[in-house]
Motif scaffolding. Structure first.
Motif, short mmCIF file in Angstrom:
data_model
loop_
_atom_site.label_atom_id
_atom_site.label_comp_id
_atom_site.label_asym_id
_atom_site.label_seq_id
_atom_site.Cartn_x
_atom_site.Cartn_y
_atom_site.Cartn_z
N THR A 1 28.33 -25.58 22.31
CA THR A 1 27.93 -24.40 21.54
C THR A 1 29.10 -23.85 20.73
OG1 THR A 1 28.30 -23.00 23.47
CG2 THR A 1 26.06 -23.81 23.13
N GLY B 1 30.64 -23.90 16.56
CA GLY B 1 30.00 -23.48 15.31
C GLY B 1 28.72 -24.24 15.03
N VAL C 1 27.47 -26.62 27.93
CA VAL C 1 28.65 -25.94 27.40
C VAL C 1 29.89 -26.53 28.04
CG1 VAL C 1 27.53 -23.76 26.77
CG2 VAL C 1 28.34 -24.09 29.12
N SER D 1 32.89 -24.70 28.03
CA SER D 1 33.69 -23.62 28.59
C SER D 1 33.07 -23.06 29.87
CB SER D 1 33.87 -22.51 27.54
OG SER D 1 32.98 -21.47 27.76
N ALA E 1 27.01 -32.12 19.81
CA ALA E 1 28.03 -31.62 18.88
C ALA E 1 29.28 -31.09 19.59
CB ALA E 1 27.44 -30.54 17.98
N LEU F 1 33.48 -31.21 20.58
CA LEU F 1 34.68 -31.33 19.77
C LEU F 1 34.98 -32.78 19.42
CD1 LEU F 1 36.72 -29.29 18.76
CD2 LEU F 1 38.06 -29.71 20.82
N THR G 1 24.47 -38.01 11.73
CA THR G 1 24.19 -37.28 10.50
C THR G 1 25.33 -36.32 10.23
OG1 THR G 1 22.54 -35.88 9.40
CG2 THR G 1 22.73 -35.60 11.77
N PRO H 1 31.31 -36.53 6.45
CA PRO H 1 30.32 -37.55 6.13
C PRO H 1 28.96 -37.19 6.72
CG PRO H 1 31.71 -38.32 7.94
CD PRO H 1 32.28 -37.00 7.49
N HIS I 1 37.97 -22.93 23.30
CA HIS I 1 38.04 -23.86 22.18
C HIS I 1 36.87 -23.75 21.20
CE1 HIS I 1 40.83 -27.35 21.66
NE2 HIS I 1 40.31 -27.09 20.48
N1 NAP Z 1 29.75 -34.80 10.02
C1 NAP Z 1 29.96 -33.58 9.56
O1 NAP Z 1 29.73 -33.30 8.40
C2 NAP Z 1 30.46 -32.52 10.48
C3 NAP Z 1 30.52 -31.20 10.02
C4 NAP Z 1 30.95 -30.20 10.92
C5 NAP Z 1 31.34 -30.56 12.20
N2 NAP Z 1 31.30 -31.86 12.60
C6 NAP Z 1 31.69 -32.24 13.96
O2 NAP Z 1 30.81 -31.60 14.86
C7 NAP Z 1 31.52 -31.30 16.08
C8 NAP Z 1 31.32 -29.83 16.40
O3 NAP Z 1 31.88 -29.06 15.35
P1 NAP Z 1 32.04 -27.48 15.51
O4 NAP Z 1 32.39 -26.95 14.17
O5 NAP Z 1 30.86 -26.96 16.25
O6 NAP Z 1 33.32 -27.44 16.44
P2 NAP Z 1 33.79 -26.22 17.35
O7 NAP Z 1 33.30 -24.94 16.80
O8 NAP Z 1 35.23 -26.45 17.56
O9 NAP Z 1 32.99 -26.43 18.72
C9 NAP Z 1 33.12 -27.54 19.53
C10 NAP Z 1 32.59 -27.21 20.91
O10 NAP Z 1 32.89 -28.32 21.73
C11 NAP Z 1 33.11 -27.85 23.06
N3 NAP Z 1 34.43 -28.30 23.51
C12 NAP Z 1 35.63 -27.72 23.39
N4 NAP Z 1 36.58 -28.44 23.95
C13 NAP Z 1 35.97 -29.53 24.42
C14 NAP Z 1 36.40 -30.66 25.12
N5 NAP Z 1 37.69 -30.82 25.45
N6 NAP Z 1 35.50 -31.60 25.45
C15 NAP Z 1 34.20 -31.44 25.13
N7 NAP Z 1 33.71 -30.38 24.47
C16 NAP Z 1 34.60 -29.45 24.12
C17 NAP Z 1 33.04 -26.34 23.06
O11 NAP Z 1 31.72 -26.05 23.48
P3 NAP Z 1 31.31 -24.70 24.24
O12 NAP Z 1 31.67 -23.59 23.30
O13 NAP Z 1 29.84 -24.88 24.43
O14 NAP Z 1 32.06 -24.63 25.52
C18 NAP Z 1 33.24 -26.02 21.59
O15 NAP Z 1 32.67 -24.80 21.24
C19 NAP Z 1 32.98 -31.66 15.83
O16 NAP Z 1 33.23 -32.92 16.39
C20 NAP Z 1 33.07 -31.74 14.32
O17 NAP Z 1 34.06 -32.65 13.90
C21 NAP Z 1 30.87 -32.83 11.76
#
Ligand code: NAP
Length: 375
Positions: free
Chosen positions: A10, A12, A34, A36, A75, A77, A125, A129, A316
């Motif tokens: 959960t 962004g 989650v 955290s 989704a 990290l 998706t 990319p 995080h």
């Molecule tokens: N392909 C694209 O166009 C695109 C665009 C945007 C993002 N993404 C990818 O989508 C993913 C999520 O992006 P986001 O913006 O939501 O990132 P984010 O806000 O950093 O959130 C990632 C979430 O992952 C969880 N997390 C944190 N540390 C972790 C760990 N060590 N192991 C497993 N989970 C962990 C946490 O979840 P909780 O808060 O639930 O604890 C955190 O809120 C990323 O991998 C990003 O690169 C891809």
């Protein structure tokens, strides 16, 4: 019967995806994983800042695997292929922005096997990319014939990206040019963007060299540049560019470029976004040539909350407003919301697809759904 969807992580994207699931007439929220500890056991409505939903978050993967659900929007990290395989084996379709956009047969093999065992489908998706880098240029290319070149380019101001650890330690901002260029970023980006280039060359039918050419450039600060990691000192990296290019006989036929700048001032070389500003740009050369510019997915510096902003906690990537990792505040960057929407809107098609790994080239046309009050 609505399709039951679990949100995995959960941050962004995850929060925006949950909101999207709640708005989608064919979907219902079945659960949330989650990372955290502070979010474990909480009502998901509390985590996303709405009223209670009666669905509770868990940090136990086993709980999610045991859950009766049709799909997971995965989704976190960083991707964990074993985790994804377990979800697939448990009979849950997986839609994700963290990989498997257009995997080679070898890359896809273990997950295809897991998907077949679970009788479900894995689909990668995203936005870029996963959107502006391959799917949308390919869709637009239908308006041309005799295509000779396709370009997809992102122009973003990273002063809105309030993830200082990622900017500094992963993306290399504030480092020396040598350190940034030898850091992890190129390799981390290669995975997704090389798949995006290959999807374009394969679908368009270019007899491209199998090697996708990669290149990176940096611009350094010429005066202190205020940024989410503090002032970037003169001589330190303040802008980065990455290119991925497919060639036929040494000539480019598909090129994807990412331009990430900490503003447009005091950079050497003096890179700018040009008069068009922040945008995604897609160009097709053929009969006819055309360019499509998309705006609205990048925030402007000064916007209240950027993508995955962390306010007041080391938790995080979560957007929280108190030291006890309290409720979510602010709204996410539109690009993050767009990424989540692409996942959410794909769920029905992915659930209906034959088991295996399905890319855009396999799935039917997918669109959004009307807002609940208009449908
Ligand atoms: N392909 C694209 O166009 C695109 C665009 C945007 C993002 N993404 C990818 O989508 C993913 C999520 O992006 P986001 O913006 O939501 O990132 P984010 O806000 O950093 O959130 C990632 C979430 O992952 C969880 N997390 C944190 N540390 C972790 C760990 N060590 N192991 C497993 N989970 C962990 C946490 O979840 P909780 O808060 O639930 O604890 C955190 O809120 C990323 O991998 C990003 O690169 C891809």
């Amino acid at each position: 019967m609505a399709l039951r969807v679990v949100q995995w992580a959960t941050g962004g994207v995850g929060i925006a995806a949950i909101k999207g699931i709640l708005e989608h007439p064919e979907l219902e929220l079945a659960g949330a994983w989650v990372h955290s500890a502070a979010k474990n056991g909480r009502d998901v409505g509390d985590i996303i800042g709405t009223g209670p939903l009666g669905v509770f978050a868990t940090n136990s993967a086993a709980d999610i695997l045991a859950l009766d659900a049709d799909a997971v929007i995965y989704a976190p990290l960083l991707p964990d292929p074993d985790e994804v395989a377990a979800l697939l084996r448990s009979g849950k379709n997986v839609v994700t922005p963290v990989g498997w956009l257009y995997p080679s047969a070898k890359q896809a093999a273990p997950l295809r096997e897991a998907a077949l065992a679970g009788g479900v489908t894995l689909h990668g998706t995203g936005i870029a990319p996963g959107g502006f880098s391959e799917k949308f240029p390919l869709l637009l290319s239908v308006l041309s014939t005799g295509v000779t070149f396709v370009r997809a380019e992102e122009f973003s101001d990273l002063r809105t990206y309030h993830a200082p650890d990622v900017l500094r330690h992963v993306m290399g901002f504030g480092d020396t040019p040598d350190k940034a260029m030898s850091g992890p970023m190129q390799k981390m980006l290669d995975g997704g963007f090389i798949q995006a280039v290959r999807m374009c060359t394969d679908k368009l039918g270019f007899r491209a060299d199998p090697r996708v050419v990669t290149a990176q450039e940096v611009a350094v600060a010429t005066a202190p540049i205020p940024s989410p990691i503090g002032d970037i000192a003169p001589g330190q990296v303040a802008a980065r560019r990455f290119h991925w290019e497919a060639q036929v006989d040494g000539e480019p036929v598909v090129r994807i470029t990412v331009n990430w700048l900490m503003g447009e001032e005091n950079l050497d070389p003096a890179w700018t976004f040009g008069p068009e500003g922040q945008r995604y740009e897609m160009a097709v050369r053929g009969n006819p040539d055309f360019t499509v510019v998309v705006r609205g997915f990048q925030g402007e510096p000064g916007d209240e909350v950027g993508p995955g902003s962390i306010v007041g906690s080391a938790d995080h990537g979560s957007i929280v407003d108190s030291a006890d990792h309290g409720s979510i505040v602010g709204s996410a960057e539109p690009g993050v919301v767009g990424t989540a929407a692409h996942c959410v809107n794909s769920v029905p098609a992915v659930c209906a697809a034959p088991p295996g790994v399905a890319t855009y080239l396999d799935l039917p046309f997918v669109a959004a759904r009307a807002a609940p009050h208009l449908s």
